[in-house]
Design an enzyme around this catalytic site. Structure first.
Site, PDB file in Angstrom:
ATOM      1  N   GLU A 140      -0.643 -17.866  -8.347  1.00 33.15           N
ATOM      2  CA  GLU A 140       0.187 -17.099  -9.280  1.00 33.15           C
ATOM      3  C   GLU A 140       1.676 -17.360  -9.080  1.00 33.15           C
ATOM      4  O   GLU A 140       2.516 -16.726  -9.708  1.00 33.15           O
ATOM      5  CB  GLU A 140      -0.100 -15.600  -9.115  1.00 33.15           C
ATOM      6  CG  GLU A 140      -1.522 -15.235  -9.489  1.00 33.15           C
ATOM      7  CD  GLU A 140      -1.831 -13.751  -9.297  1.00 33.15           C
ATOM      8  OE1 GLU A 140      -2.920 -13.342  -9.665  1.00 33.15           O
ATOM      9  OE2 GLU A 140      -0.964 -13.019  -8.768  1.00 33.15           O
ATOM     10  N   TYR A 191       0.848  -1.184   0.000  1.00 35.34           N
ATOM     11  CA  TYR A 191       0.000   0.000   0.000  1.00 35.34           C
ATOM     12  C   TYR A 191       0.891   1.244   0.000  1.00 35.34           C
ATOM     13  O   TYR A 191       0.612   2.228  -0.665  1.00 35.34           O
ATOM     14  CB  TYR A 191      -0.900   0.010   1.242  1.00 35.34           C
ATOM     15  CG  TYR A 191      -1.839  -1.162   1.318  1.00 35.34           C
ATOM     16  CD1 TYR A 191      -3.021  -1.172   0.585  1.00 35.34           C
ATOM     17  CD2 TYR A 191      -1.540  -2.272   2.104  1.00 35.34           C
ATOM     18  CE1 TYR A 191      -3.885  -2.244   0.646  1.00 35.34           C
ATOM     19  CE2 TYR A 191      -2.406  -3.352   2.170  1.00 35.34           C
ATOM     20  CZ  TYR A 191      -3.579  -3.332   1.432  1.00 35.34           C
ATOM     21  OH  TYR A 191      -4.424  -4.402   1.499  1.00 35.34           O
ATOM     22  N   CYS A 249      -6.303  -6.633  -6.684  1.00 35.74           N
ATOM     23  CA  CYS A 249      -5.987  -6.034  -5.390  1.00 35.74           C
ATOM     24  C   CYS A 249      -5.362  -7.045  -4.434  1.00 35.74           C
ATOM     25  O   CYS A 249      -4.811  -6.674  -3.418  1.00 35.74           O
ATOM     26  CB  CYS A 249      -7.198  -5.361  -4.774  1.00 35.74           C
ATOM     27  SG  CYS A 249      -8.762  -6.145  -5.072  1.00 35.74           S
ATOM     28  N   HIS A 250      -5.430  -8.337  -4.765  1.00 32.66           N
ATOM     29  CA  HIS A 250      -4.783  -9.326  -3.904  1.00 32.66           C
ATOM     30  C   HIS A 250      -3.265  -9.213  -3.982  1.00 32.66           C
ATOM     31  O   HIS A 250      -2.568  -9.767  -3.150  1.00 32.66           O
ATOM     32  CB  HIS A 250      -5.222 -10.734  -4.297  1.00 32.66           C
ATOM     33  CG  HIS A 250      -4.913 -11.099  -5.708  1.00 32.66           C
ATOM     34  ND1 HIS A 250      -5.669 -10.672  -6.777  1.00 32.66           N
ATOM     35  CD2 HIS A 250      -3.910 -11.834  -6.240  1.00 32.66           C
ATOM     36  CE1 HIS A 250      -5.154 -11.151  -7.895  1.00 32.66           C
ATOM     37  NE2 HIS A 250      -4.074 -11.844  -7.608  1.00 32.66           N
ATOM     38  N   ASN A 288     -13.527  -0.933  -4.442  1.00 30.23           N
ATOM     39  CA  ASN A 288     -13.361  -1.041  -5.899  1.00 30.23           C
ATOM     40  C   ASN A 288     -14.631  -1.534  -6.565  1.00 30.23           C
ATOM     41  O   ASN A 288     -15.303  -2.447  -6.094  1.00 30.23           O
ATOM     42  CB  ASN A 288     -12.187  -1.952  -6.241  1.00 30.23           C
ATOM     43  CG  ASN A 288     -12.559  -3.405  -6.194  1.00 30.23           C
ATOM     44  OD1 ASN A 288     -13.172  -3.924  -7.122  1.00 30.23           O
ATOM     45  ND2 ASN A 288     -12.227  -4.057  -5.108  1.00 30.23           N
TER      46      ASN A 288
END
Length: 119
Positions: free
Chosen positions: A97, A40, A69-70, A61
């Site tokens: 990922e 952030y 956003c993860h 959002n």
DNA sequence: ATTTGCTCAGCTC
DNA sequence: GAGCTGAGCAAAT
């Protein structure tokens, strides 16, 4: 700590509206590559705003699919929160990922400095 | 790993 | 306009 923008229509400098700021945050968030994370704080430094504002924007959002956003976590490496499913889901997405998450913490090596991408 | 103090935009009243 | 609340941070413990 306020984002100042050039208002093209009124031809003046003014404080960014909330929508403008959020829009900017969403665009920057989309720059985070697959399998990497950022904080952030990193995003807040680009825009010159309070880090907590980034969390506010991501929480609210309106485009949940296209905004990863993860991939935005706390600067100390911990996952912090995720409005769509909580930490459990956030962790699953990151692992999917290719990010290794130990407990609720991500190693430094997965962090990317978005300021360098933008340079 | 946990506590403590700082911070400021946004929300509520 | 005052007071509260954080998807935060950093330093101290």
């Amino acid at each position: 700590m306020t984002l100042i923008v050039w208002d093209v229509e009124k031809n003046v400098v003014r404080k960014a509206r909330r929508e403008d700021l959020y829009e900017a945050i969403y665009m920057i968030t989309q720059l985070i590559p697959l399998g990497r994370v950022t904080s952030y704080k990193n995003i807040s430094e680009i825009l010159g705003v309070n880090p907590r504002l980034i969390g506010q924007a991501l929480k609210n959002n309106d485009k949940p699919i296209i905004i990863p956003c993860h991939r935005v976590i706390a600067s100390n490496g911990y996952l912090k929160n995720y409005s769509r499913g909580g930490i459990v889901v956030k962790k699953k997405l990151l692992v999917l990922e290719g990010v290794i998450v130990k407990g609720e913490k991500v190693s430094r090596k997965y962090f990317i400095d978005l300021k360098k991408i933008l340079s």
